[in-house]
Structures are given as structure tokens and as C-alpha cells.
Design a protein around this motif. Structure first.
Motif, PDB file in Angstrom:
ATOM      1  N   LYS A 156     -67.418  21.451  37.012  1.00  0.00           N
ATOM      2  CA  LYS A 156     -66.266  22.054  36.343  1.00  0.00           C
ATOM      3  C   LYS A 156     -65.814  23.323  37.045  1.00  0.00           C
ATOM      4  N   HIS A 157     -66.779  24.140  37.481  1.00  0.00           N
ATOM      5  CA  HIS A 157     -66.446  25.449  38.054  1.00  0.00           C
ATOM      6  C   HIS A 157     -66.452  25.466  39.576  1.00  0.00           C
ATOM      7  N   LYS A 158     -66.635  24.305  40.190  1.00  0.00           N
ATOM      8  CA  LYS A 158     -66.636  24.217  41.657  1.00  0.00           C
ATOM      9  C   LYS A 158     -67.557  25.283  42.267  1.00  0.00           C
ATOM     10  N   VAL A 159     -68.793  25.267  41.807  1.00  0.00           N
ATOM     11  CA  VAL A 159     -69.750  26.314  42.174  1.00  0.00           C
ATOM     12  C   VAL A 159     -69.976  26.330  43.684  1.00  0.00           C
ATOM     13  N   LYS A 160     -69.875  27.532  44.245  1.00  0.00           N
ATOM     14  CA  LYS A 160     -70.106  27.735  45.684  1.00  0.00           C
ATOM     15  C   LYS A 160     -71.375  28.540  45.961  1.00  0.00           C
ATOM     16  N   SER A 161     -71.837  29.304  44.969  1.00  0.00           N
ATOM     17  CA  SER A 161     -73.025  30.141  45.171  1.00  0.00           C
ATOM     18  C   SER A 161     -73.881  30.122  43.922  1.00  0.00           C
ATOM     19  N   ALA A 162     -75.197  30.300  44.129  1.00  0.00           N
ATOM     20  CA  ALA A 162     -76.141  30.312  43.005  1.00  0.00           C
ATOM     21  C   ALA A 162     -77.302  31.229  43.340  1.00  0.00           C
ATOM     22  N   HIS A 180     -78.565  20.967  48.913  1.00  0.00           N
ATOM     23  CA  HIS A 180     -78.122  19.583  49.154  1.00  0.00           C
ATOM     24  C   HIS A 180     -76.685  19.373  48.686  1.00  0.00           C
ATOM     25  N   ARG A 181     -76.279  20.129  47.659  1.00  0.00           N
ATOM     26  CA  ARG A 181     -74.907  20.018  47.148  1.00  0.00           C
ATOM     27  C   ARG A 181     -73.949  20.960  47.852  1.00  0.00           C
ATOM     28  N   GLY A 182     -74.422  21.646  48.903  1.00  0.00           N
ATOM     29  CA  GLY A 182     -73.540  22.517  49.664  1.00  0.00           C
ATOM     30  C   GLY A 182     -73.350  23.890  49.059  1.00  0.00           C
TER      31      GLY A 182
END
Length: 571
Positions: A156-162, A180-182
Motif C-alpha cells: 500500500k505504501h510502496k515501502v522503500k526503506s525499513a 529480497h523485495r528491494g
């Protein structure tokens, strides 16, 4: 016969239907057809593989259904076990021999009688009351809905960082699957190393793998709180050391604690580690109540200390043992040796038995060796190194534990050691172990035979292979400075040029025999090579020439792992 019939007719209630509880129910039905068996599970499913949850987040497991081992309907049709999902057990009346449960969908509460009760409530993910901990975008990883929530948020939030908080098993698996999900990942660990159960030098290769994938690792800095990101989007993870990490989401995976609320309220004994205290038959302080899985304390196989072990394998065995004893069979749990494995972006890290840290805490005597051998024949394409550490009793060679890191073949070697330990095996057994050999699978002299765990350790105990360790270098330095010892690097000059111990003499093994007269007979020679094998051969030459020689275990590779970040040259 009458006693057996009475036992078989009893009512058995199991609280918790994942690894330990499900195993107990299935085993018990295979032992008796007349017992009435009921499982109460507060989650919406039973018998699911929570170890696979990070891989569901990473899309390596593509369907939730793959995580379910057995449904409530399957338990009924296969085993005639009644399963109540979304039901929470609220209390135990030990005198009346009943439990009180609540249907979480309707709110209805009711009592259920038992003749034998099995507690398998598992462990709860630790979620400390930090500032901002309830902000959106902060997740734990314990159940199938947890994994679904993380997946939905990412999409939903197009997560780019964690930011992953916690460098243990689940933390590293979450790092791998987010990468793995980029997703760009930062890993926070409050302690001085990732994978705290292992010894620090054995996790050193993980840092390089994480760095290669762009993962930022921050050690010795725990989370202190969370804030909403600028403009109300994202998060800022604040640390105890004053750092701030802006991010799209955070995984709070700092560990679990035994879920003992029900047991405590019932007055059952709780152990010093915070788990439900059980005996070897998995009985609690109430002989009619058993407990299994992540919520219990059991004895450590090596140290004999009480310990917590949140692993699926022991939980399954404990469930079976509880079922045996309920059915009238005397079955005992031997204790846990903590055999475990984790994958980190292609690298495998595994261990069994006690770590060096645990042996020190327990005050037990031990010896150790390091080897770095190929997982299969070096001439066959794709050979790679397994870094191996073996801990053993210096008196009789009994194996106390091992740890290994590498790209292939790690789990195989640790499993062999784990099985030998169950039979109280020694380094002499490793020396003689006959293992599978074909060039693509191993070597005629396997890593566990030659490179070393058997022959390095066994030869050391026989007196044929004196050993020193890199963590003894302060003492060794003192001997060198006092003029009673020398350091001898037996690698080739090109290898030495890439790094060596300051002040070490260089006599390559290929020329050592011709230059023995240049090494003193009145000083101890501390010898090292790249991984230990040439050092062993050089040590034997020196000993047979009448010199006092000691090989530094694991060679220069172990020195670099003992001092990650380039500090080995300062040893």
C-alpha cells in the motif's frame, strides 16, 4: 486392564495448537482411541509454520495456505480432535479440574473439564512501552496475520526503506526478505554483536554479506522510541545513543518471552528464567498439568542449567513426550542443545551445543579449535569455505558444541555433530566418522575428519598438535617481548603482503625445512598460516627437530574474524 481403561477414557485439554500442542494432540490420538482431546487456540488457525513467516513477507512463500500444516477440520477428520480456534483460555481451576475459555468471536465464556491439561501457549513477542511504539508502520512477526499486515503495508505504501530492530534469528530473516523485495534496510542491535547466542568471531562473516547488500548495521545502540515522520508520513526511529533513522516502516523483533500468565494465575511454579518449570516428563508442579514449547524451562544438555529454548524441534518433541506420559508411557525429555540454523542472504550460520560464552558463564573447562575447510573437493567447481569452531572437554574430548558459517554444507556438518553429541560423542568419534563422499558433496577427508574437527582436536589431545588461540595474543606478545618466543608466519610472501602480525618472522612452509637452522631452539615458536593446515605441518616439523612449537588455531583467517574491521594486523 482397569487402570489402562480408566486412563484411556480421560479428558485431555490442550491450550495452544501450534508446534507443541498440535504435536501432543496427534501423538496422543495415535496412542489411544478413547481419550477425548480438545485444543483451544486463541489465534484463527492451528498448526501453522511460524518459522516461515519472514519468507512469506519476502514472497519466497507465495501463498498463506503453504504455512498451514493441519487445519481444525483435518484434526477432526484424521485424529478425532476437537479444535476451538479464536478461543482464549482465561483461567485454570486446579481444584475443580476445569478451564474457563472465551469465544473471541461471540464473547461467550464457558468451562471445560479436564483430567489432564497441557499448556502450550508459546511465547509473546516483546513490545516494550516505548514512546511512539503504537504508531502505524511498526510491526512484530509472530503470527500469520502479522505477516499479512506487513505485506499489505509494504504494497500500500510502496515501502522503500525499513529499520529492523533486533539482530537475532527473526531479525536477520526479516533483513534477508526485505532486501529480497528491494527495500533498503538498517539493522539496529542493542548488544555488541548480531546473533547473540553465537560467539562473536563466528558471526563476523555476516557483516560482510550484509554490507555487500547495502544493509547498514548499527551495534551497541538500542531503540529508544519512535516519532511520526515529516508531514505525517513514515517514521523516525530514535536510539538510546541519540541517532535518528528516518524510514518507511520498522520491524520490532527484539525477542520473545514465555507466555506464562495462565500458569502464574493458576499458581504453577515459574523458573528462574521466567518459564514454566517442568520436570523431564514435561509435568509442571501440578502432576496433572503438563507444559511444552516456548513457554517452558528445561535443562541445557551440556551445562545442566535451566534454559529457555524457543525452537520448533524441541517443542514438537516435548509435545510427544507429554502425550506419552498422559497415555501411561514413561517418556523423558533429555534436555535441549539448541541446534539451530539461519540463512542470511545466501550465507548459512548454524550451531549446536554450548557456545564459548555459555561455557564461561557455567564455569566449565573447555578447549577449542578452528578450521576453515572446503565444503567439497577443491578440484570440483564451486568449492567454498566452511568456518568451523569446535568446543570440547580438554580431559576426554567430549564434544561440548560447535558453530559454523559458510555458503554450502554447513547444516550437514552441524547436524552430524549434533547427533554425535546426543550419544555423548567425542572428537575421536569425529576423527573416525565415515561420511558421504563424492567430489560435489564432500572430500575423502571431510571437513569433520581432516580439516579438522576430528584430527585437529584429537591430535591436540594426544599432544601431537599444541595449540594457541588468537585471543591469547596478549600473553604471546608478552613472551615475544621477553625474548622467550617468536612468531612465525609460514605463508608465502604474497600472502604475507596482504597482512600479518607485526613482528612475525616469515618462513614459508615450502622452504621451512631448508631454513630450520635460522629458527632458535631455545625459544617457543608460535606458528600460523592462512587457515591452520600449513601451520600444523610446520609445527610438526619444528617439534620433530627438537624445537618447542605451537600452532595458532585457524590461522590468519581466524585472526581476521576475531578482530573484524581490519584489527587483526594489530594483534
Amino acid at each position: 486392564m482397569a487402570a489402562s481403561a480408566a486412563r484411556a477414557a480421560q479428558r485431555v485439554v490442550i491450550v495452544g495448537g501450534v508446534a507443541g500442542g498440535a504435536s501432543c494432540a496427534a501423538r496422543l490420538r495415535r496412542l489411544t482411541e478413547t481419550a477425548h482431546i480438545t485444543i483451544f487456540e486463541r489465534e484463527s488457525a492451528v498448526s501453522y509454520a511460524n518459522c516461515g513467516l519472514p519468507y512469506r513477507v519476502g514472497d519466497l512463500i507465495t501463498d498463506d495456505s503453504k504455512l498451514f500444516v493441519a487445519s481444525a477440520a483435518k484434526f477432526k477428520s484424521w485424529f478425532n480432535v476437537d479444535v476451538h480456534t479464536s478461543h482464549e483460555v482465561l483461567s485454570i481451576d486446579r481444584k475443580a479440574r476445569t478451564i474457563t475459555a472465551r469465544d473471541l468471536a461471540s464473547g461467550r465464556e464457558f468451562d471445560a473439564p479436564f483430567d489432564a491439561l497441557v499448556l502450550s501457549p508459546g511465547a509473546q513477542a516483546i513490545r516494550p512501552p516505548l514512546p511512539g511504539v503504537d504508531l502505524p508502520g511498526i510491526f512484530k512477526m509472530k503470527t500469520v496475520p502479522d505477516a499479512a499486515a506487513v505485506r499489505a503495508f509494504i504494497e500500500k505504501h510502496k515501502v522503500k526503506s525499513a529499520v529492523v530492530i533486533g539482530g537475532g534469528f527473526i531479525g536477520l530473516e526479516m533483513v534477508e526478505n526485505l532486501v529480497h523485495r528491494g527495500i533498503q534496510v538498517t539493522l539496529l542491535e542493542a548488544g555488541p554483536q548480531i546473533m547473540p547466542p553465537l560467539d562473536p568471531e563466528m558471526v563476523a562473516p555476516i557483516y560482510d554479506v550484509l554490507a555487500d547488500k547495502g544493509v547498514v548495521v548499527a551495534l551497541n545502540d538500542g531503540v529508544a522510541g519512535f516519532e511520526q515522520g515529516p508531514d505525517g508520513t513514515g517514521l523516525v526511529v530514535k536510539t538510546a545513543g541519540g541517532a535518528a533513522y528516518p524510514t518507511d516502516m520498522a520491524m520490532l523483533v527484539i525477542g520473545v518471552r514465555p507466555d506464562t500468565a495462565l500458569a502464574k494465575a493458576a499458581g504453577l511454579d515459574i523458573g528462574q528464567r521466567g518459564g514454566i518449570r517442568v520436570d523431564e516428563h514435561m509435568r509442571t508442579s501440578d502432576p496433572g498439568i503438563f507444559a511444552v514449547g516456548d513457554a517452558v524451562e528445561t535443562k541445557d544438555w551440556i551445562t545442566g542449567d535451566w534454559t529457555l529454548c524457543a525452537l520448533a524441534g524441541p517443542a514438537n518433541r516435548q509435545g510427544r513426550i507429554a502425550a506419552d506420559n498422559i497415555a501411561g508411557r514413561s517418556s523423558a525429555f533429555r534436555g535441549t542443545q539448541g541446534t539451530s540454523v539461519v540463512g542470511v542472504l545466501g550465507l548459512t550460520v548454524a550451531a549446536t551445543g554450548a557456545s564459548e560464552k555459555a561455557l564461561k558463564r557455567a564455569g566449565l573447562a573447555y578447549a577449542k579449535v578452528y578450521t576453515h575447510a572446503n565444503q567439497h573437493a577443491g578440484y570440483y567447481p564451486g568449492a567454498s569455505t566452511i568456518d568451523f569452531k569446535l568446543l570440547f572437554d580438554p580431559k576426554d574430548g567430549a564434544i561440548l558444541g560447535c558453530q559454523a558459517t559458510g555458503w554450502e554444507g554447513v547444516d550437514k556438518r552441524v547436524d552430524v555433530v549434533a547427533a554425535l553429541m546426543q550419544k555423548r560423542g567425542s572428537v575421536y568419534d569425529l576423527e573416525e566418522a565415515e561420511l558421504c563422499y563424492a567430489p560435489q558433496y564432500g572430500s575423502a577427508k571431510d571437513a569433520l575428519n581432516l580439516a579438522g574437527m576430528g584430527r585437529v582436536a584429537a591430535n591436540h589431545l594426544r599432544g601431537d598438535h599444541p595449540l594457541a588461540q588468537w585471543d591469547e595474543m596478549a600473553r604471546v606478545r608478552g613472551e615475544v617481548e621477553a625474548g622467550t618466543a617468536v612468531l612465525v608466519d609460514v605463508r608465502e610472501p604474497a600472502e604475507v603482503a596482504r597482512g600479518t602480525v607485526e613482528g612475525a618472522l616469515n618462513f614459508p612452509l615450502s622452504t621451512l625445512r631448508a631454513n630450520l637452522d635460522q629458527l632458535p631452539k631455545d625459544k617457543r615458536c608460535y606458528v600460523f598460516c592462512q587457515v591452520g593446515l600449513r601451520g600444523y605441518n610446520a609445527t610438526r616439523q619444528l617439534l620433530l627437530s627438537g624445537r618447542d612449537a605451537v600452532n595458532i588455531s585457524g590461522g590468519w583467517r581466524s585472526a581476521q574474524q576475531a578482530a573484524p574491521g581490519g584489527g587483526a594486523s594489530k594483534l
